[in-house]
Design an enzyme around this catalytic site. Structure first.
Site, PDB file in Angstrom:
ATOM      1  N   ASP A 104       0.956  -1.282  -0.068  1.00 23.70           N
ATOM      2  CA  ASP A 104      -0.062   0.159   0.007  1.00 23.70           C
ATOM      3  C   ASP A 104       0.764   1.145   0.082  1.00 23.70           C
ATOM      4  O   ASP A 104       2.038   1.244  -0.454  1.00 23.70           O
ATOM      5  CB  ASP A 104      -1.062  -0.161   1.067  1.00 23.70           C
ATOM      6  CG  ASP A 104      -2.276   0.591   0.826  1.00 23.70           C
ATOM      7  OD1 ASP A 104      -2.369   1.991   0.883  1.00 23.70           O
ATOM      8  OD2 ASP A 104      -3.311   0.023   1.139  1.00 23.70           O
ATOM      9  N   HIS A 112      -3.898   6.490   2.880  1.00 22.94           N
ATOM     10  CA  HIS A 112      -4.621   5.398   2.490  1.00 22.94           C
ATOM     11  C   HIS A 112      -3.715   4.034   3.385  1.00 22.94           C
ATOM     12  O   HIS A 112      -4.608   3.332   3.669  1.00 22.94           O
ATOM     13  CB  HIS A 112      -4.559   5.405   0.916  1.00 22.94           C
ATOM     14  CG  HIS A 112      -5.095   4.030   0.564  1.00 22.94           C
ATOM     15  ND1 HIS A 112      -4.592   2.684   0.199  1.00 22.94           N
ATOM     16  CD2 HIS A 112      -6.041   4.018  -0.394  1.00 22.94           C
ATOM     17  CE1 HIS A 112      -5.438   2.099  -0.596  1.00 22.94           C
ATOM     18  NE2 HIS A 112      -6.462   2.885  -0.839  1.00 22.94           N
ATOM     19  N   SER A 171     -11.091  -0.210  -1.843  1.00 24.61           N
ATOM     20  CA  SER A 171      -9.977  -0.271  -1.180  1.00 24.61           C
ATOM     21  C   SER A 171     -10.064  -0.651   0.449  1.00 24.61           C
ATOM     22  O   SER A 171      -9.192  -0.750   1.331  1.00 24.61           O
ATOM     23  CB  SER A 171      -8.962   1.173  -1.052  1.00 24.61           C
ATOM     24  OG  SER A 171      -8.395   1.079  -2.118  1.00 24.61           O
TER      25      SER A 171
END
Ligand SMILES: *[C@@H]1O[C@H](CO)[C@@H](O)[C@H](O)[C@H]1NC(C)=O
Ligand SMILES: *[C@@H]1O[C@H](CO)[C@@H](O)[C@H](O)[C@H]1NC(C)=O
Ligand SMILES: *[C@@H]1O[C@H](CO)[C@@H](O)[C@H](O)[C@H]1NC(C)=O
Ligand SMILES: *[C@@H]1O[C@H](CO)[C@@H](O)[C@H](O)[C@H]1NC(C)=O
Ligand SMILES: *[C@@H]1O[C@H](CO)[C@@H](O)[C@H](O)[C@H]1NC(C)=O
Ligand SMILES: *[C@@H]1O[C@H](CO)[C@@H](O)[C@H](O)[C@H]1NC(C)=O
Ligand SMILES: *[C@@H]1O[C@H](CO)[C@@H](O)[C@H](O)[C@H]1NC(C)=O
Ligand SMILES: *[C@@H]1O[C@H](CO)[C@@H](O)[C@H](O)[C@H]1NC(C)=O
Ligand SMILES: *[C@@H]1O[C@H](CO)[C@@H](O)[C@H](O)[C@H]1NC(C)=O
Length: 757
Positions: A168, A225, A542
């Site tokens: 990620d 994220h 996600s």
């Protein structure tokens, strides 16, 4: 992948404006071996990065790891040096990565001529041009906390031998979600490392970063994220996640005791295939149990061309589960992008809470809008309503609009930068399609999206008075009666690469998810947004993916030796069926909503080995060179290795039946084998549910397991003539094996592929 709706495109485009505060950290020894000189010295302006798969080097077998890796690197350099590179070029300068730990190959900068010369050399299996992947977030976020479901912050369950590798954008390790209080040292199987100048603990046990071979980059997350997905998968329960003073919540995960290993491959602009592959190469060798990757290419790639699928294939060989996001290109059919059967692909569903924002007009009329409006200074204060027609820079640039709420018209006739710099109190827009209102997005100023019809009412009011006023209210949460329902942005099947493998596999919450956030990342992803927080609300497949990652880790904690396929099967057959009115049915939600509590005790599993996937690839039409690229074996050979003859023969826990068209008769058989993982002498009976036009028979319809007889086979025959049903794109049936205690459910989805490909 950026979504196809205008809104998602707009939001994804913002990633280019991220403020990227790079921290200078150094990769510790033991990472993917890197030729750092390659970073500075490319092969000329016309060179590109290519990934080259090579034959395994038997000479390196049995050597200590560092010697083996040096031997392999030298083999790569020799391949390039002998009549491949243009004159005056030095092989080590061109290599970006040597994949030596779990995979066999390298990434290098080459010109097209050099690539062609290399392709003809013995030992080279295949060459793939670098591809750019994107994170599967929609960038909607908020300060609101969601109500806590369960206080388990004092319990530390037993899953602490499970290691989750997060591929990620890195992590912000100092947050409460990553505290290691009460956790023992990493399990003995762990072989990973922690980057220099990055503090690992007994929660985050490893961290590496990959950026075109640059050895000085940091795994620290300045984007948000990766911190969000890591805390969703395995964060400790963190109380007091309420922000903005609106609603209290606890950020929590499925496996608060599991360990995290961070592999940073995503940077503000992209996630590159050669970096992703280097991360898989390390994660597999480091000893992770589950890999979570909430990113994907913009459309589905053939398995051998998709470096996530190649990496996941090698992970599968070692019994590692790879969990991926389905993509944010819905609701178009055939938009699902991560489709390899040796991965778990997750769709995003809304849960029972919805975030809304209200407008109050000067007339007293209240209009419900979709947006995240909170912690802005003038919320709840009446402002002048102004019709600017559009909010393009040419309409509003240079104007001081403080004290005004702008009527901007259709979303897309807007520029965030122009609205932000005008100083307006807020802006009102309507989206191209009403379904875009189902997810609440946030912006660096109070922007409210309303239905086109309601926008008309606002214009009527505006025209009816000389002093039109409007008030943007703070967002609130309301009950979402439609839950669980698949988000419109969530990518749909069918699987373009193999129609007969159902994708997505499963659904999980992915709309307005509260989790930890990098305190360096702007909350709306826009550089002009100076709001920062330790928690944020984001939407996307996600966010759904790490929920399934956590559930997979939970299954692995109970059954450490289970294969990827067994864990996938446990998740799929225990999922809660969904009937949420999506016309795409199983192509929207797969088997249904993930049920982490039931998954460790599925009763039966549909298992599969590497040989089964090789047979599948042969049925898919792979030739020997494509098969070699995927398996890493130059002697891979379909005529000697293939067992079945159809892709539907793969022992998959769901059944997808592509048929020619409505009204055309069809018949297909699906051989399946189940392994009894429950009590020894169980007797299971088949229970089929179907719809008119689809005939399903199971032979035999009873499976009696006894000691020493753990695997039993049967055949599912699906035949009939598909009848069109209004508002649907296929027909849903199912097979449930039950022993009175377990319900082992496989969805069976029959669909006409002619209309959707
Ligand atoms: C180490 O990390 C800290 C925190 O991000 C940063 O302030 C510092 O500059 C870094 N030091 C080096 C040598 O990279
Ligand atoms: C490598 O990364 C560091 C830290 O982000 C950066 O300062 C440096 O310029 C990079 N080197 C190259 C050659 O790109
Ligand atoms: C959970 O319970 C513990 C102990 O009762 C308490 O200290 C903590 O604040 C609670 N957390 C939440 C989020 O309510
Ligand atoms: C409202 O006023 C605008 C001009 O400001 C005009 O173009 C539009 O036709 C009017 N709409 C209605 C519904 O009266
Ligand atoms: C296998 O198929 C690929 C893609 O169609 C092609 O480029 C390659 O030459 C083929 N290899 C063999 C051995 O036929
Ligand atoms: C695959 O095996 C068959 C049968 O042994 C053999 O004839 C064929 O040449 C092999 N193909 C490759 C590419 O090795
Ligand atoms: C078969 O499934 C249907 C639908 O779920 C259920 O109503 C029925 O009771 C089941 N039959 C048996 C024998 O389990
Ligand atoms: C379903 O299968 C049964 C048994 O083979 C057969 O009798 C029946 O006609 C079939 N129905 C349809 C709609 O094909
Ligand atoms: C199918 O939908 C159309 C349009 O929504 C409607 O006119 C028609 O009556 C429906 N047919 C059936 C059989 O429900």
């Amino acid at each position: 992948m950026a979504g196809t709706t205008p809104l998602l495109v707009l939001l994804a485009a913002l990633s280019a404006f991220f403020c990227h505060a790079a921290a200078l950290h150094t990769l510790a020894d033991g990472g993917a071996s890197i030729d750092s000189a390659a970073v500075a010295s490319a092969g000329g302006d016309d060179s590109k990065v290519y990934i080259v798969f090579t034959e395994r080097q038997p000479a390196s077998a049995g050597l200590p790891e560092t010697d083996a890796r040096a031997a392999i690197a030298s083999f790569h350099h020799d391949l390039l040096s002998n009549d491949v590179l243009d004159a005056n070029s030095n092989a080590p300068d061109r290599v970006v990565y040597h994949y030596t730990r779990s995979l066999h190959g390298f990434a290098a900068r080459l010109t097209v001529d050099e690539k062609h010369r290399l392709a003809g050399k013995a030992g080279v299996l295949s060459i793939h041009e670098k591809k750019v992947y994107k994170l599967h977030t929609t960038r909607s976020w908020d300060y609101l906390g969601l109500p806590q479901q369960q206080n388990d912050s004092t319990k530390l369950p037993f899953e602490n031998d499970v290691i989750i590798g997060m591929v990620d954008s890195g992590v912000w390790p100092e947050l409460e979600s990553f505290a290691d209080e009460g956790l023992p040292p990493p399990p003995a199987k762990w072989k990973g490392v922690c980057s220099k100048n990055f503090t690992c603990n007994n929660k985050i046990i490893g961290a590496r970063a990959y950026r075109s071979g640059n050895t000085t980059v940091s795994p620290r997350d300045d984007e948000g994220h990766g911190t969000h997905t890591a805390s969703t998968a395995a964060g400790r329960a963190a109380a007091g996640a309420s922000l903005g003073g609106l609603a209290a919540g606890t950020a929590r995960s499925a496996v608060p005791g599991a360990r995290l290993a961070i592999y940073k491959v995503c940077w503000p602009e992209d996630c590159s295939s050669e970096d992703i592959l280097a991360a898989f190469d390390d994660a597999i060798a480091d000893g992770v149990d589950v890999i979570s990757a909430s990113l994907g290419y913009e459309f589905p790639l053939d398995y051998a061309e998709d470096m996530m699928a190649v990496g996941a294939f090698h992970a599968m060989k070692r019994g590692i589960v790879t969990s991926v996001s389905a993509g944010n290109s819905g609701p178009s059919l055939a938009s699902v992008s991560n489709v390899a059967p040796w991965t778990v692909s997750t769709a995003a569903a809304a849960d029972d809470r919805k975030i809304i924002s209200e407008l109050v007009l000067g007339s007293g009329k209240r209009i419900e809008g979709s947006a995240v409006t909170t912690v802005f200074p003038d919320l709840g204060q009446p402002s002048l309503l102004i019709d600017t027609g559009s909010c393009f820079p040419e309409d509003i640039n240079g104007k001081r609009l403080k004290g005004a709420v702008l009527l901007c018209g259709k979303l897309g006739l807007t520029s965030r930068a122009a609205i932000k710099s005008s100083g307006a109190d807020g802006a009102i827009v309507y989206p191209a399609k009403d379904y875009e209102l189902d997810t609440a997005f946030s912006f660096p100023f109070p922007l409210v999206m309303v239905k086109e019809k309601d926008y008309g009412h606002i214009i009527d009011y505006y025209n009816s008075t000389r002093h039109a006023m409007a008030t943007v209210m703070k967002s609130v949460t309301v009950k979402n009666a439609a839950a669980p329902s698949v988000a419109d942005f969530s990518s749909r099947g069918p699987n373009r690469i193999t129609h007969g493998i159902l994708k997505p596999d499963i659904s999980a919450p992915g709309v307005d998810i509260l989790a930890a956030w990098s305190p360096e990342a702007p909350l709306s992803g826009t550089v002009s947004d100076d709001r920062r927080a330790k928690y944020n609300i984001v939407s996307g497949t996600s966010m759904a993916c790490p929920h399934v990652t956590g559930a997979a880790a939970y299954v692995k904690s109970v059954h450490p030796s289970w294969s990827h396929a067994a864990v996938l099967s446990a998740l799929v057959t225990t999922a809660t069926p969904m009937k949420s009115g999506e016309p795409e049915a199983e192509h929207a939600y797969g088997a249904g909503q993930v049920n982490p509590v039931a998954a460790p005790d599925p009763g039966l599993v549909y298992d599969a080995t590497e040989a089964d996937y090789v047979s599948f690839l042969c049925a898919q039409g792979y030739n020997s060179s494509e098969l070699a690229a995927m398996t890493g074996r130059s002697n891979a050979n379909c005529s000697t290795e293939a067992k079945g003859s159809a892709v539907g023969d793969l022992n998959y826990p769901s059944i997808a039946v592509p048929v020619l068209n409505y009204g055309v008769g069809f018949a297909a058989e699906f051989p399946r084998t189940v392994t009894n993982v429950g009590s020894a002498n169980a007797v299971y009976r088949a229970n089929v549910t179907t719809v008119p036009g689809v005939n399903v028979t199971v032979t035999p319809s009873e499976l009696a397991f006894s000691t020493g007889k753990e695997k039993l086979s049967f055949t599912v025959s699906v035949s009939g003539t598909l009848v069109p049903v209004n508002g649907t794109t296929g027909a849903s049936a199912s097979l449930v094996w039950s022993d009175g205690k377990h319900q082992v459910r496989s969805p069976i989805y029959v669909f006409p592929y002619k209309h959707v490909m």
